[in-house]
Design a protein around this motif. Sequence first.
Motif, PDB file in Angstrom:
ATOM      1  N   ASP A 137       0.838  -1.191   0.000  1.00 41.31           N
ATOM      2  CA  ASP A 137       0.000   0.000   0.000  1.00 41.31           C
ATOM      3  C   ASP A 137       0.877   1.246   0.000  1.00 41.31           C
ATOM      4  OD1 ASP A 137       0.967   0.046   2.556  1.00 41.31           O
ATOM      5  OD2 ASP A 137      -0.971  -0.223   3.546  1.00 41.31           O
ATOM      6  N   ARG A 138       0.251   2.402   0.039  1.00 42.79           N
ATOM      7  CA  ARG A 138       1.008   3.651   0.065  1.00 42.79           C
ATOM      8  C   ARG A 138       1.891   3.695   1.307  1.00 42.79           C
ATOM      9  NH1 ARG A 138      -4.123   7.664  -1.218  1.00 42.79           N
ATOM     10  NH2 ARG A 138      -4.240   7.285  -3.479  1.00 42.79           N
ATOM     11  N   GLY A 139       3.124   4.096   1.115  1.00 41.51           N
ATOM     12  CA  GLY A 139       4.057   4.177   2.231  1.00 41.51           C
ATOM     13  C   GLY A 139       4.814   2.899   2.511  1.00 41.51           C
ATOM     14  N   SER A 140       4.500   1.807   1.808  1.00 41.34           N
ATOM     15  CA  SER A 140       5.213   0.546   2.033  1.00 41.34           C
ATOM     16  C   SER A 140       6.685   0.677   1.648  1.00 41.34           C
ATOM     17  CB  SER A 140       4.580  -0.582   1.211  1.00 41.34           C
ATOM     18  OG  SER A 140       3.306  -0.927   1.701  1.00 41.34           O
ATOM     19  N   GLN A 141       7.552   0.136   2.502  1.00 39.78           N
ATOM     20  CA  GLN A 141       8.980   0.085   2.193  1.00 39.78           C
ATOM     21  C   GLN A 141       9.224  -1.065   1.224  1.00 39.78           C
ATOM     22  OE1 GLN A 141      11.855   1.966   3.380  1.00 39.78           O
ATOM     23  NE2 GLN A 141      12.750   0.795   1.687  1.00 39.78           N
ATOM     24  N   VAL A 142       9.842  -0.763   0.083  1.00 41.85           N
ATOM     25  CA  VAL A 142      10.089  -1.785  -0.937  1.00 41.85           C
ATOM     26  C   VAL A 142      11.465  -1.557  -1.563  1.00 41.85           C
ATOM     27  CG1 VAL A 142       7.634  -2.049  -1.489  1.00 41.85           C
ATOM     28  CG2 VAL A 142       9.022  -0.421  -2.787  1.00 41.85           C
ATOM     29  N   PHE A 143      11.912  -2.554  -2.307  1.00 38.68           N
ATOM     30  CA  PHE A 143      13.062  -2.342  -3.193  1.00 38.68           C
ATOM     31  C   PHE A 143      12.769  -3.035  -4.517  1.00 38.68           C
ATOM     32  CE2 PHE A 143      14.200  -6.250  -0.975  1.00 38.68           C
ATOM     33  CZ  PHE A 143      14.823  -7.032  -1.922  1.00 38.68           C
ATOM     34  N   ALA A 144      13.206  -2.384  -5.583  1.00 39.49           N
ATOM     35  CA  ALA A 144      12.926  -2.865  -6.936  1.00 39.49           C
ATOM     36  C   ALA A 144      14.226  -3.246  -7.625  1.00 39.49           C
ATOM     37  CB  ALA A 144      12.202  -1.789  -7.741  1.00 39.49           C
ATOM     38  N   VAL A 145      14.163  -4.329  -8.391  1.00 44.11           N
ATOM     39  CA  VAL A 145      15.321  -4.809  -9.141  1.00 44.11           C
ATOM     40  C   VAL A 145      14.937  -4.876 -10.612  1.00 44.11           C
ATOM     41  CG1 VAL A 145      16.954  -6.697  -9.463  1.00 44.11           C
ATOM     42  CG2 VAL A 145      16.091  -6.173  -7.176  1.00 44.11           C
ATOM     43  N   GLY A 146      15.743  -4.271 -11.458  1.00 44.76           N
ATOM     44  CA  GLY A 146      15.438  -4.277 -12.882  1.00 44.76           C
ATOM     45  C   GLY A 146      16.498  -3.528 -13.666  1.00 44.76           C
ATOM     46  N   THR A 147      16.060  -2.803 -14.681  1.00 47.70           N
ATOM     47  CA  THR A 147      16.977  -2.031 -15.523  1.00 47.70           C
ATOM     48  C   THR A 147      16.400  -0.637 -15.763  1.00 47.70           C
ATOM     49  OG1 THR A 147      15.933  -2.892 -17.532  1.00 47.70           O
ATOM     50  CG2 THR A 147      17.871  -4.076 -16.714  1.00 47.70           C
ATOM     51  N   ILE A 148      17.258   0.258 -16.212  1.00 48.61           N
ATOM     52  CA  ILE A 148      16.807   1.595 -16.597  1.00 48.61           C
ATOM     53  C   ILE A 148      16.133   1.504 -17.967  1.00 48.61           C
ATOM     54  CG2 ILE A 148      17.524   3.946 -17.147  1.00 48.61           C
ATOM     55  CD1 ILE A 148      17.784   3.317 -14.217  1.00 48.61           C
ATOM     56  N   SER A 149      14.923   2.050 -18.062  1.00 41.66           N
ATOM     57  CA  SER A 149      14.203   2.018 -19.339  1.00 41.66           C
ATOM     58  C   SER A 149      14.633   3.197 -20.212  1.00 41.66           C
ATOM     59  CB  SER A 149      12.694   2.072 -19.098  1.00 41.66           C
ATOM     60  OG  SER A 149      12.315   3.366 -18.654  1.00 41.66           O
ATOM     61  N   ARG A 150      14.204   3.177 -21.456  1.00 44.32           N
ATOM     62  CA  ARG A 150      14.536   4.278 -22.364  1.00 44.32           C
ATOM     63  C   ARG A 150      13.902   5.587 -21.918  1.00 44.32           C
ATOM     64  NH1 ARG A 150      14.013   1.601 -28.447  1.00 44.32           N
ATOM     65  NH2 ARG A 150      15.724   0.070 -28.201  1.00 44.32           N
ATOM     66  N   ALA A 151      12.796   5.481 -21.171  1.00 50.34           N
ATOM     67  CA  ALA A 151      12.119   6.682 -20.680  1.00 50.34           C
ATOM     68  C   ALA A 151      12.772   7.228 -19.412  1.00 50.34           C
ATOM     69  CB  ALA A 151      10.652   6.375 -20.414  1.00 50.34           C
ATOM     70  N   GLY A 152      13.782   6.524 -18.904  1.00 49.35           N
ATOM     71  CA  GLY A 152      14.457   6.976 -17.693  1.00 49.35           C
ATOM     72  C   GLY A 152      13.836   6.454 -16.412  1.00 49.35           C
ATOM     73  N   ALA A 153      12.798   5.634 -16.538  1.00 51.52           N
ATOM     74  CA  ALA A 153      12.180   5.014 -15.364  1.00 51.52           C
ATOM     75  C   ALA A 153      12.863   3.673 -15.090  1.00 51.52           C
ATOM     76  CB  ALA A 153      10.686   4.825 -15.604  1.00 51.52           C
ATOM     77  N   ILE A 154      12.354   2.964 -14.097  1.00 49.46           N
ATOM     78  CA  ILE A 154      12.883   1.637 -13.791  1.00 49.46           C
ATOM     79  C   ILE A 154      11.939   0.588 -14.364  1.00 49.46           C
ATOM     80  CG2 ILE A 154      13.452  -0.006 -11.969  1.00 49.46           C
ATOM     81  CD1 ILE A 154      14.224   2.335 -10.228  1.00 49.46           C
ATOM     82  N   LYS A 155      12.472  -0.243 -15.236  1.00 47.81           N
ATOM     83  CA  LYS A 155      11.711  -1.382 -15.745  1.00 47.81           C
ATOM     84  C   LYS A 155      12.021  -2.546 -14.812  1.00 47.81           C
ATOM     85  CE  LYS A 155      10.788  -4.111 -19.895  1.00 47.81           C
ATOM     86  NZ  LYS A 155       9.333  -3.865 -19.789  1.00 47.81           N
ATOM     87  N   ALA A 156      11.209  -2.675 -13.769  1.00 48.92           N
ATOM     88  CA  ALA A 156      11.501  -3.636 -12.706  1.00 48.92           C
ATOM     89  C   ALA A 156      11.082  -5.046 -13.101  1.00 48.92           C
ATOM     90  CB  ALA A 156      10.797  -3.223 -11.419  1.00 48.92           C
ATOM     91  N   GLU A 157      11.954  -5.994 -12.810  1.00 47.56           N
ATOM     92  CA  GLU A 157      11.574  -7.401 -12.933  1.00 47.56           C
ATOM     93  C   GLU A 157      10.755  -7.816 -11.718  1.00 47.56           C
ATOM     94  OE1 GLU A 157      15.087  -9.685 -13.380  1.00 47.56           O
ATOM     95  OE2 GLU A 157      15.696  -8.735 -15.267  1.00 47.56           O
ATOM     96  N   THR A 158      11.194  -7.356 -10.532  1.00 47.66           N
ATOM     97  CA  THR A 158      10.526  -7.730  -9.288  1.00 47.66           C
ATOM     98  C   THR A 158      10.562  -6.564  -8.314  1.00 47.66           C
ATOM     99  OG1 THR A 158      11.354  -9.995  -9.595  1.00 47.66           O
ATOM    100  CG2 THR A 158      10.419  -9.447  -7.436  1.00 47.66           C
TER     101      THR A 158
END
Length: 204
Positions: A137-158
Amino acid sequence: MLNKYKLVWLGLLAIGYGVVKLWLLASYSDAVLAPLRQLEPQTAASLRLLPAGTPVLVEGRISRVTPQRYGTLVAYVRSTAERYSDKQEPIWLEDDWVSPALLLEVGSQTMPIEPGYALRNTTIQKLTKRNSYSGFDRGSQVFAVGTISRAGAIKAETVYGGKRDAYLFKQTGEKWVGYAGALFVLVLGLGLLGVEVVLGRNRR
């Protein structure tokens, strides 16, 4: 013949189970945990300087402005309880995966995460009579693993709940417990074979 060599079959079965379990644990460690150990959490500013396709790991909290999808959940996996008889315990089957775009607060800055990621180690669960919703939910502590997309965002696998170091500590501990269990089964199997050898000699 089966009864005569029952200990042999049980021993071989235990050894086979132990070997397969050790192989699965080692494969999981190499495929999932090794990449997490190799990547260090980065700031939003440093992520914006990286070229597209660069593998990254980022930690943060889901922004309060992220749209909610089910109740307070902004991303979730839905499981449905299936019963095949009145006496049987329900079997939970995943039948819906909602992983929309997220906005991650990384320090004083934000970093967008593109939709289409997997969810692991979820922190929030909501139950109805037939469904279970596990997610963030909002405020949840998370970490994302993936690559940088062409748009400059994170294309997360998980996207994982919690922080990377805590997750690795937990998974490493569970892995060693699994190793201990597999080794115990292996030793048990060898012990059964040893007992059969002794009994076989006594039968002569």
